[in-house]
Write a protein that holds these residues in place. Structure first.
Motif, PDB file in Angstrom:
ATOM      1  N   VAL A   1       0.869  -1.169   0.000  1.00  0.00           N
ATOM      2  CA  VAL A   1       0.000   0.000   0.000  1.00  0.00           C
ATOM      3  C   VAL A   1       0.908   1.222   0.000  1.00  0.00           C
ATOM      4  N   THR A   2       0.412   2.320  -0.544  1.00  0.00           N
ATOM      5  CA  THR A   2       1.222   3.534  -0.580  1.00  0.00           C
ATOM      6  C   THR A   2       0.619   4.548   0.381  1.00  0.00           C
ATOM      7  N   LEU A   3       1.423   4.956   1.350  1.00  0.00           N
ATOM      8  CA  LEU A   3       0.970   5.932   2.339  1.00  0.00           C
ATOM      9  C   LEU A   3       1.787   7.200   2.124  1.00  0.00           C
ATOM     10  N   ASN A   4       1.144   8.243   1.624  1.00  0.00           N
ATOM     11  CA  ASN A   4       1.850   9.510   1.308  1.00  0.00           C
ATOM     12  C   ASN A   4       3.095   9.286   0.466  1.00  0.00           C
ATOM     13  N   GLY A   5       3.012   8.383  -0.499  1.00  0.00           N
ATOM     14  CA  GLY A   5       4.162   8.153  -1.368  1.00  0.00           C
ATOM     15  C   GLY A   5       5.171   7.152  -0.824  1.00  0.00           C
TER      16      GLY A   5
END
Ligand SMILES: [Zn+2]
Length: 343
Positions: free
Chosen positions: A75-79
């Motif tokens: 998953v991508t969290l703020n990049g």
């Protein structure tokens, strides 16, 4: 680049704005596993492995804001790219891999590399910085082969049965108890009686497809039931309690990594100690840390200094950090959200 840092509420990723196993409530928590010192109540969102979700819901409550992902799914969290990889510690336990601008950090949580039928095996992750536990970070900690430990437990039970005694085996209610119950399947012990805290978590393990020996909740049995020759699995908090009286004449045993140290058994006034841990021993710990290829290693809970020294001598940048996690904490009472656990 410092991808993670120790902040007041836990291990923090500033770029991604999330915490790993925070000890105080935060907006976004990424959770390695459901033991009480890693999965604390009150955060606004939790991310864990799919395998962990059942036990995490048991700990945090059915309506807890939990999102779960598959092993290796990102998953991508703020990049920042976050993915979870098996840690082999208990059901659903994960190492958290954090990647940002070519830099890779892995927070191990608790882990072990020995085989365990109750969880997905540890998968080594290469990284630049590895954050490792060191619960048993001393060369004296070397585990006995699991098959040998189960043979010892069975012999102990057989002797007790011959003497007309019940065998009460203490084990931490989440993880260790189920590992014992899986290991006791396929032998002549028959059904194993359990304490309520253990039985509650057995449900989650069975729901996740883990095969355990048949168990019976001991408190369901009528008063005066004869437990002679039975095996009972209970959390260490039941030691010395009135709950034990129903079993009549009994012998007590404790399955824990701490049983490697002889004095620990005597101090707890136990008849037997069985060395069985859900953490890496010293040889596996040092081997795993080196195999990550990390040039920088942070050492969290446990006996940190010997490992830091050992790594430093190998030319690896190593330092102890003061996380609030506790390692093999057999005295942690098991809490289940919204439920009073009967004995
Ligand atoms: Zn743990």
């Amino acid at each position: 680049m410092t991808l993670l840092r120790l902040a007041e509420r836990g291990l923090y990723c500033a770029a991604g704005d999330f915490y790993i196993d925070p000890w105080q409530p935060v907006e976004r928590a990424v959770i390695t596993h459901a033991h009480g010192d890693h999965a604390r109540w009150g955060s606004e969102s939790y991310l864990c492995s799919r395998e962990c979700e059942g036990v995490l819901r048991t700990r945090l409550g059915a309506n807890a804001p939990i999102q779960s992902i598959e092993w290796g799914e990102a998953v991508t969290l703020n990049g920042v790219r976050v993915s979870l990889h098996p840690a082999g510690h208990i059901l659903g336990s994960a190492q958290i891999r954090v990647q940002h601008r070519g830099e890779v950090w892995v927070a191990s949580g608790d882990y072990k590399t020995d085989p365990d039928p109750t969880c997905t095996p540890f998968e080594l992750q290469r990284c630049h910085t590895f954050i490792t536990e060191s619960t048993f970070g001393l060369p004296i900690y070397r585990w006995t082969d699991e098959a040998e430990v189960f043979a010892e437990i069975r012999e102990w039970w057989r002797g007790n049965k011959a003497d007309g005694r019940a065998s009460v085996l203490f084990a931490y209610a989440l993880g260790k108890a189920q590992r014992l119950l899986a290991g006791l399947a396929d032998n002549d012990i028959g059904a194993v009686y359990t304490h309520g805290a253990v039985e509650r978590l057995n449900r989650d393990y069975r729901a996740a497809g883990i095969r355990l020996v048949d168990t019976r909740y001991a408190s369901d049995l009528p008063k005066g039931h004869d437990f002679k020759g039975s095996m009972i699995v209970a959390p260490p908090s039941a030691a010395g309690s009135t709950w034990l009286r129903r079993f009549g004449d009994l012998s007590t045993g404790f399955a824990s990594g701490w049983m490697r140290v002889r004095g620990n058994r005597r101090r707890r006034a136990l008849d037997r100690g069985f060395v069985l841990s859900d953490h890496v021993d010293w040889p596996s710990l040092t081997e795993a840390v080196l195999a990550t290829g990390a040039e920088c290693v942070w050492v969290t809970h446990g006996t940190r200094e010997p490992l830091v020294r050992w790594l430093t001598e190998k030319g690896i940048q190593a330092k102890p950090i003061g996380a609030h996690w506790k390692g093999e904490d057999d005295d942690d009472p098991i809490e289940v959200a919204g439920e009073e656990i009967p004995a």
